[in-house]
Design a protein around this motif. Structure first.
Motif, PDB file in Angstrom:
ATOM      1  N   ALA A 136      -0.289  54.704  -4.842  1.00  0.00           N
ATOM      2  CA  ALA A 136       0.980  55.206  -4.298  1.00  0.00           C
ATOM      3  C   ALA A 136       1.621  56.211  -5.252  1.00  0.00           C
ATOM      4  O   ALA A 136       2.119  57.258  -4.817  1.00  0.00           O
ATOM      5  CB  ALA A 136       1.935  54.045  -4.027  1.00  0.00           C
ATOM      6  N   VAL A 137       1.599  55.922  -6.552  1.00  0.00           N
ATOM      7  CA  VAL A 137       2.164  56.854  -7.527  1.00  0.00           C
ATOM      8  C   VAL A 137       1.341  58.136  -7.569  1.00  0.00           C
ATOM      9  O   VAL A 137       1.894  59.239  -7.608  1.00  0.00           O
ATOM     10  CB  VAL A 137       2.246  56.206  -8.930  1.00  0.00           C
ATOM     11  N   HIS A 166      -8.204  46.888  -6.453  1.00  0.00           N
ATOM     12  CA  HIS A 166      -7.873  46.266  -7.736  1.00  0.00           C
ATOM     13  C   HIS A 166      -8.839  45.105  -7.943  1.00  0.00           C
ATOM     14  O   HIS A 166      -9.055  44.297  -7.044  1.00  0.00           O
ATOM     15  CB  HIS A 166      -6.423  45.772  -7.735  1.00  0.00           C
ATOM     16  N   SER A 183       8.705  49.358  -7.589  1.00  0.00           N
ATOM     17  CA  SER A 183       7.708  50.385  -7.334  1.00  0.00           C
ATOM     18  C   SER A 183       7.819  51.463  -8.406  1.00  0.00           C
ATOM     19  O   SER A 183       8.916  51.941  -8.708  1.00  0.00           O
ATOM     20  CB  SER A 183       7.951  50.985  -5.949  1.00  0.00           C
ATOM     21  N   MET A 184       6.682  51.868  -8.979  1.00  0.00           N
ATOM     22  CA  MET A 184       6.709  52.914 -10.005  1.00  0.00           C
ATOM     23  C   MET A 184       7.267  54.218  -9.473  1.00  0.00           C
ATOM     24  O   MET A 184       7.957  54.947 -10.176  1.00  0.00           O
ATOM     25  CB  MET A 184       5.301  53.159 -10.553  1.00  0.00           C
ATOM     26  N   LYS A 240      -3.295  49.492  -4.915  1.00  0.00           N
ATOM     27  CA  LYS A 240      -2.436  50.284  -4.035  1.00  0.00           C
ATOM     28  C   LYS A 240      -1.193  50.811  -4.738  1.00  0.00           C
ATOM     29  O   LYS A 240      -0.705  51.887  -4.402  1.00  0.00           O
ATOM     30  CB  LYS A 240      -2.056  49.452  -2.811  1.00  0.00           C
ATOM     31  N   SER A 241      -0.660  50.089  -5.715  1.00  0.00           N
ATOM     32  CA  SER A 241       0.533  50.563  -6.419  1.00  0.00           C
ATOM     33  C   SER A 241       0.240  51.835  -7.193  1.00  0.00           C
ATOM     34  O   SER A 241       1.018  52.791  -7.175  1.00  0.00           O
ATOM     35  CB  SER A 241       1.057  49.493  -7.381  1.00  0.00           C
ATOM     36  N   TYR A 273       9.091  55.839 -13.182  1.00  0.00           N
ATOM     37  CA  TYR A 273       8.543  57.146 -12.822  1.00  0.00           C
ATOM     38  C   TYR A 273       8.691  58.120 -13.986  1.00  0.00           C
ATOM     39  O   TYR A 273       7.824  58.959 -14.211  1.00  0.00           O
ATOM     40  CB  TYR A 273       9.201  57.682 -11.550  1.00  0.00           C
TER      41      TYR A 273
END
Length: 96
Positions: free
Chosen positions: A41-42, A63, A5-6, A37-38, A13
Motif C-alpha cells: 500500500a505504501v 507476507h 497505516s504507514m 499488503k501494508s 510516512y
C-alpha cells in the motif's frame, strides 16, 4: 488498538521519506519485494506520487508470517504476474 497505516500516518510516512527513499535512490538494478499488503500500500502510494518506478516491484508477494494463513493461496493467485514481472525485469537488463 489499531495499527496505524504507514501511508495515512504523517509520522510514519515521513519516516518513509527520510529513510527508505534516500536509500532507494542509492541502489541500482534493484528488485523490491514488498512483504505484505501494508508495504504494498505504501509503495503504491509512492508510485501514485511518481516517487518510485513500478517495474522494479514484485507485486503480490505474500507476507511470510506463519500468522498469514492465506499466504499460500495468495502466492498461487499472484504467481503468474510475479513471473511476468521478473521476466520483464531480467530481459530488459541482461546484466542481472
Amino acid at each position: 488498538m489499531a495499527i496505524p497505516s504507514m501511508g495515512k500516518n504523517a509520522f510514519l510516512y515521513q519516516a518513509v521519506f527520510e529513510s527508505f527513499l534516500p536509500e532507494l535512490d542509492q541502489l541500482k538494478n534493484l528488485l523490491i519485494i514488498p512483504l505484505g499488503k501494508s508495504v504494498e500500500a505504501v509503495l503504491r502510494q509512492l508510485l501514485d506520487e511518481n516517487r518510485i518506478q513500478k517495474e522494479r516491484i514484485l507485486w503480490g508477494f505474500p507476507h511470510p508470517s506463519g500468522a498469514n494463513g492465506y499466504r499460500v493461496k495468495q502466492f498461487e493467485n499472484t504467481k503468474t504476474e510475479m513471473q511476468s514481472i521478473l521476466r520483464d525485469m531480467f530481459n530488459s537488463n541482461p546484466l542481472l
